[in-house]
Design an enzyme around this catalytic site. Structure first.
Site, PDB file in Angstrom:
ATOM      1  N   TYR A   3       0.846  -1.196   0.000  1.00 26.91           N
ATOM      2  CA  TYR A   3       0.000   0.000   0.000  1.00 26.91           C
ATOM      3  C   TYR A   3       0.883   1.248   0.000  1.00 26.91           C
ATOM      4  O   TYR A   3       0.585   2.234  -0.667  1.00 26.91           O
ATOM      5  CB  TYR A   3      -0.930  -0.003   1.218  1.00 26.91           C
ATOM      6  CG  TYR A   3      -1.982  -1.083   1.151  1.00 26.91           C
ATOM      7  CD1 TYR A   3      -3.156  -0.889   0.430  1.00 26.91           C
ATOM      8  CD2 TYR A   3      -1.800  -2.300   1.795  1.00 26.91           C
ATOM      9  CE1 TYR A   3      -4.119  -1.882   0.352  1.00 26.91           C
ATOM     10  CE2 TYR A   3      -2.757  -3.300   1.726  1.00 26.91           C
ATOM     11  CZ  TYR A   3      -3.911  -3.081   1.002  1.00 26.91           C
ATOM     12  OH  TYR A   3      -4.863  -4.071   0.919  1.00 26.91           O
ATOM     13  N   ASN A  38     -12.404  -0.992  -5.531  1.00 25.97           N
ATOM     14  CA  ASN A  38     -12.102  -1.297  -6.927  1.00 25.97           C
ATOM     15  C   ASN A  38     -13.311  -1.998  -7.554  1.00 25.97           C
ATOM     16  O   ASN A  38     -13.671  -3.092  -7.130  1.00 25.97           O
ATOM     17  CB  ASN A  38     -10.860  -2.198  -6.984  1.00 25.97           C
ATOM     18  CG  ASN A  38     -10.532  -2.690  -8.375  1.00 25.97           C
ATOM     19  OD1 ASN A  38     -11.106  -2.269  -9.373  1.00 25.97           O
ATOM     20  ND2 ASN A  38      -9.597  -3.614  -8.437  1.00 25.97           N
ATOM     21  N   CYS A  95      -6.109  -5.543  -7.806  1.00 31.60           N
ATOM     22  CA  CYS A  95      -5.961  -5.137  -6.412  1.00 31.60           C
ATOM     23  C   CYS A  95      -5.464  -6.297  -5.547  1.00 31.60           C
ATOM     24  O   CYS A  95      -4.942  -6.070  -4.453  1.00 31.60           O
ATOM     25  CB  CYS A  95      -7.262  -4.558  -5.870  1.00 31.60           C
ATOM     26  SG  CYS A  95      -8.706  -5.605  -6.085  1.00 31.60           S
ATOM     27  N   HIS A  96      -5.576  -7.535  -6.046  1.00 32.62           N
ATOM     28  CA  HIS A  96      -5.058  -8.691  -5.297  1.00 32.62           C
ATOM     29  C   HIS A  96      -3.532  -8.663  -5.212  1.00 32.62           C
ATOM     30  O   HIS A  96      -2.955  -9.349  -4.387  1.00 32.62           O
ATOM     31  CB  HIS A  96      -5.531 -10.002  -5.933  1.00 32.62           C
ATOM     32  CG  HIS A  96      -5.084 -10.210  -7.346  1.00 32.62           C
ATOM     33  ND1 HIS A  96      -5.757  -9.646  -8.417  1.00 32.62           N
ATOM     34  CD2 HIS A  96      -4.036 -10.888  -7.865  1.00 32.62           C
ATOM     35  CE1 HIS A  96      -5.137  -9.995  -9.541  1.00 32.62           C
ATOM     36  NE2 HIS A  96      -4.088 -10.744  -9.225  1.00 32.62           N
ATOM     37  N   GLU A 120      -0.605 -16.698 -10.238  1.00 36.45           N
ATOM     38  CA  GLU A 120       0.433 -15.873 -10.856  1.00 36.45           C
ATOM     39  C   GLU A 120       1.829 -16.257 -10.371  1.00 36.45           C
ATOM     40  O   GLU A 120       2.813 -15.600 -10.701  1.00 36.45           O
ATOM     41  CB  GLU A 120       0.164 -14.395 -10.576  1.00 36.45           C
ATOM     42  CG  GLU A 120      -1.134 -13.914 -11.198  1.00 36.45           C
ATOM     43  CD  GLU A 120      -1.395 -12.434 -10.994  1.00 36.45           C
ATOM     44  OE1 GLU A 120      -0.458 -11.691 -10.630  1.00 36.45           O
ATOM     45  OE2 GLU A 120      -2.543 -12.015 -11.213  1.00 36.45           O
TER      46      GLU A 120
END
Length: 182
Positions: free
Chosen positions: A109, A132, A140-141, A167
């Site tokens: 953040y 979001n 946003c993850h 990912e």
């Protein structure tokens, strides 16, 4: 002609997703079954579109579904979709910065706050992240705590963890000092 908010449902490895678009592009994704997610779309629509008609249309979001299916299958790392964001200028700045986080990487953040020139707004970054309107597409993850911990996610931490694992993000969990001593 009045614009219409068209939505469809999609099954995914993280559960059902509601996808909604206008003629301009994708504008809303919600986690959950239709009876749970449709009221969220209705509230969001009332706030941002002042009563725009909402219609279920399973064909209008075909490109979104296809690209999300490719993403979940590990065949797509970026999305090439028209979308429109509705939020405050600050929220849009945060969401734009989130969209720059590469696949397989994370930011804190604080990193996001520094990148948009709002170094003291770490808490506000979290609030914008939480609002979001198109999670997964705007990743946003990929935002984690500065200590590397998974923190807050609208769909739940298990979904965030699943997306990061997809990912192949290796998370280093902070060492806890609450271990029992022998």
């Amino acid at each position: 002609m009045t614009n219409t908010l068209r939505y469809t449902m999609m099954d995914s490895p993280i559960g059902p997703l509601l996808l909604a678009s206008t003629a301009e592009g994708l504008c809303f994704i919600e986690f959950g079954e239709e009876p749970d997610s449709l009221p969220s779309l209705q509230r969001w629509s009332k706030k941002h579109f002042l009563g725009m008609p909402i219609t279920r249309d399973d064909e209008s979001n075909g490109q979104v579904k296809q690209q999300l299916q490719e993403y979940f299958a590990g065949e797509r790392e970026t999305f090439d979709l028209p979308y429109v964001l509705h939020g405050t200028p600050f929220q849009k700045a945060v969401w734009t910065e989130l969209s720059r986080i590469p696949y397989g990487e994370t930011r804190s953040y604080k990193d996001i706050a520094l990148a948009i020139g709002a170094s003291k707004a770490v808490r506000a970054i979290g609030g914008a992240n939480n609002r979001n309107p198109i999670p997964v597409i705007i990743p946003c993850h990929r935002v984690i705590g500065s200590n590397g911990a998974l923190v807050g996610y609208g769909g739940g931490l298990s979904i965030k963890e699943h997306l990061l694992a997809l990912e192949k993000v290796l998370l280093t969990l902070p060492h806890t000092s609450n271990q029992a001593t022998r």
